[in-house]
Design an enzyme around this catalytic site. Structure first.
Site, mmCIF file in Angstrom:
data_model
loop_
_atom_site.group_PDB
_atom_site.id
_atom_site.type_symbol
_atom_site.label_atom_id
_atom_site.label_comp_id
_atom_site.label_asym_id
_atom_site.label_seq_id
_atom_site.Cartn_x
_atom_site.Cartn_y
_atom_site.Cartn_z
ATOM 1 N N LYS A 33 0.814 -1.224 0.000
ATOM 2 C CA LYS A 33 0.000 0.000 0.000
ATOM 3 C C LYS A 33 0.844 1.268 0.000
ATOM 4 O O LYS A 33 0.367 2.338 -0.341
ATOM 5 C CB LYS A 33 -0.975 0.003 1.177
ATOM 6 C CG LYS A 33 -0.337 0.062 2.528
ATOM 7 C CD LYS A 33 -1.389 0.166 3.624
ATOM 8 C CE LYS A 33 -0.717 0.179 4.973
ATOM 9 N NZ LYS A 33 -1.608 0.262 6.087
ATOM 10 N N VAL A 39 9.375 -0.764 5.715
ATOM 11 C CA VAL A 39 10.038 0.131 6.668
ATOM 12 C C VAL A 39 11.554 0.020 6.521
ATOM 13 O O VAL A 39 12.267 1.026 6.494
ATOM 14 C CB VAL A 39 9.601 -0.229 8.116
ATOM 15 C CG1 VAL A 39 10.446 0.507 9.142
ATOM 16 C CG2 VAL A 39 8.130 0.115 8.315
ATOM 17 N N GLY A 173 13.430 6.406 25.451
ATOM 18 C CA GLY A 173 13.704 5.029 25.041
ATOM 19 C C GLY A 173 15.143 4.881 24.586
ATOM 20 O O GLY A 173 15.526 5.429 23.554
ATOM 21 N N GLY A 175 16.596 2.192 23.522
ATOM 22 C CA GLY A 175 16.728 0.932 22.784
ATOM 23 C C GLY A 175 17.509 1.169 21.501
ATOM 24 O O GLY A 175 18.311 2.110 21.410
ATOM 25 N N GLY A 268 9.553 1.615 21.112
ATOM 26 C CA GLY A 268 9.248 0.286 20.590
ATOM 27 C C GLY A 268 8.310 0.307 19.394
ATOM 28 O O GLY A 268 7.772 1.341 19.020
ATOM 29 N N ALA A 317 14.803 -7.262 10.175
ATOM 30 C CA ALA A 317 14.659 -7.560 8.753
ATOM 31 C C ALA A 317 15.267 -8.914 8.395
ATOM 32 O O ALA A 317 14.697 -9.683 7.617
ATOM 33 C CB ALA A 317 15.307 -6.455 7.924
ATOM 34 N N HIS A 441 44.353 -13.419 7.813
ATOM 35 C CA HIS A 441 45.114 -12.529 8.687
ATOM 36 C C HIS A 441 45.635 -11.353 7.885
ATOM 37 O O HIS A 441 46.131 -11.562 6.778
ATOM 38 C CB HIS A 441 46.287 -13.302 9.313
ATOM 39 C CG HIS A 441 47.159 -12.438 10.158
ATOM 40 N ND1 HIS A 441 46.769 -11.998 11.409
ATOM 41 C CD2 HIS A 441 48.386 -11.906 9.919
ATOM 42 C CE1 HIS A 441 47.736 -11.236 11.907
ATOM 43 N NE2 HIS A 441 48.718 -11.172 11.021
#
Ligand code: NAI
Length: 452
Positions: A33, A39, A173, A175, A268, A317, A441
């Site tokens: 849509k 996102v 928040g 987070g 959140g 994701a 390495h």
């Protein structure tokens, strides 16, 4: 119109499923849509990483003298940073579109509604399908904090597009979203305050490494209010009448407040379960209200699958991509099962922090026996060469039989090397088995070999 697979939602779960279905020769229709890519591509993973890369480049140039490189004047152009972000997003969205087209997927722009498990409506059209994949993702959650609707606040979407830098920013928040934006705006000179109700930032990541990252950012000027639950927000103004926002919080020691020019809400996200006729399917739900799915991503209704954030397992994701692959493999009769043993989590601060598998907290909750092997990142020669004056840590969690249970890294490029540990955990390797793998390495990934 009849399709073998109908997919609602064009984010990482949806477009991966559509591409896999097309590749397998199934007729597939994908409904989106808004923007293809969801996102992640349009307002999440990709745009934030693009902005953060500009901030990192700016930081690198400002501190280039650490590497004996002289950069006399360093500046940035925010509107160009944002324009570049848009260019990156456009390019990747076009890439997704062309891959789907190449695999004969029908892309329908519009809001789809499920009628029943074999019928989806979009506009006037009814589409018949043998299998239905629900990939509707998640949306920003805004809690009912008193006053929140009376002040202008940013969500991550606004923060991505603000062409003017505020002098100060309060973030509710601490987070993943909160810390990535805290990092970005701090690099560009904004006074950032993070208000977090838990006693540490980045819940779910290794606590010790999160605390180290917080200490590093505190040195760079970010203020952290921990164990501080925001109880209200209100409008305020400066002495010269400039509108400000006041964030009021409570801690065990008492009440406090932060006053800033802008406010970012990052408390959140939650699965999108409304607005697309989900109720018409009457699917079984978990106690927390998420859709029940089995290891094949099948819901309680035959032929109906749910993938990505909608399932509420892991709002990432890369999890969504794998879940979508599993669903399509199941549809074409190929044996496959979703495993959540080794889902990497990365926060793209500078330095990055990444983890996979168990944390010490999760093992302690399970009462599991484990031992910790912890090494400074300076044990990797490549890390020392490229990180002047920067500390980092690598932590491995090993089970009683030396099986690798978890791995956590603070230091660049944690996001790139964490997959090595993810493979060891997913394949249930012991420390001894993993150590036999030859690492190139010098690489930062050798830190795991050193730890083993
Ligand atoms: P989050 O769940 O990571 O963090 C929200 C934080 O807000 C928590 O620490 C919580 O304790 C705090 N909080 C909630 N109410 C509060 C209050 N009243 N006062 C103070 N603190 C409060 O959610 P976030 O950061 O919004 O991210 C959403 C999702 O997006 C996450 O699930 C994440 O996995 C995903 N994401 C992943 C990224 C990545 O993989 N790098 C980047 C950005 C987002």
């Amino acid at each position: 119109m009849k399709y073998q697979v109908a997919i609602i939602g064009g984010g990482p779960a949806g477009y991966t499923a559509a591409e896999a279905a097309g590749k397998a020769g199934l007729s597939a229709v994908l409904f989106e849509k808004q923007n293809l890519g969801g996102v992640c591509l349009n307002e999440g993973c990709i745009p934030t990483k693009t902005l953060l890369y500009s901030a990192k480049t700016y930081d690198g140039a400002r501190h280039a003298s650490k590497y004996a490189v002289n950069v006399p004047e360093v500046s940035f152009d925010l509107s160009k940073i944002i324009a570049r972000k848009q260019k990156v997003v456009r390019k990747l969205v076009l890439g997704v579109k062309s891959k789907l087209t190449a695999h004969n997927v029908t892309i329908v722009s519009g809001e789809a509604t499920v009628i029943d498990r074999n019928h989806v409506q979009c506009g006037e059209e009814i589409y018949e399908c043998e299998n239905l994949l629900l990939c509707t993702g998640s949306e920003t959650f805004i809690p009912g904090i008193p006053g929140v609707n009376s002040v202008p606040y940013w969500t991550h979407r606004d923060a991505l597009d603000s062409k003017e830098l505020p002098a100060s920013l309060a973030i509710i928040g601490g987070g993943v979203i909160g810390m990535e934006f805290a990092s970005f705006f701090n690099s560009l000179g904004v006074q950032v305050t993070v208000v977090e109700m838990l006693d540490e930032i980045l819940g779910g990541m290794d606590r010790e490494l999160s605390a180290m990252l917080r200490t590093e950012y505190a040195k760079r000027g970010i203020k952290f209010m921990l164990s501080a639950k925001v109880v209200s927000v209100a409008g305020a103004s400066s002495e010269d009448g400039q509108p400000l926002i006041q964030v009021n919080y409570e801690t065990a020691e008492g009440a406090g407040s932060v006053i800033a020019e802008k406010l970012l809400m990052s408390v959140g996200r939650r699965p999108v379960t409304k607005g697309f006729g989900l109720e018409n399917l009457n699917l079984a739900k978990t106690e927390r209200g998420n859709i029940c799915v089995n290891e094949q991503m099948q819901t309680s209704l035959p032929g109906v699958y749910a993938c990505g954030d909608l399932t509420g397992f892991s709002l990432l994701a890369h999890t969504a991509v794998r879940e979508a692959e599993v669903a399509i493999h199941t549809i074409i009769g190929q044996k496959d099962a979703m495993s959540y043993r080794a889902i990497p989590g990365v926060v793209y601060t500078n330095p990055e922090i990444a983890g996979v598998g168990e944390t010490e907290d999760s093992l302690q909750q399970k009462g599991a026996t484990y031992r910790v092997v912890k090494l400074p990142m300076a044990y990797s020669g490549r890390f020392v060469a490229e990180n002047e004056g920067v500390n980092g840590v690598c932590k491995l969690l090993l089970g009683g039989d030396d099986t690798v249970l978890g791995a956590h890294v603070l230091g660049n490029p944690a996001s790139e090397i964490i997959t090595l540990a993810g493979m060891a955990i997913e394949l249930k390797l012991t420390a001894g088995e993993w150590k036999k793998i030859v690492f190139p390495h010098p690489t930062v990934g050798e830190i795991f070999k050193e730890a083993l």
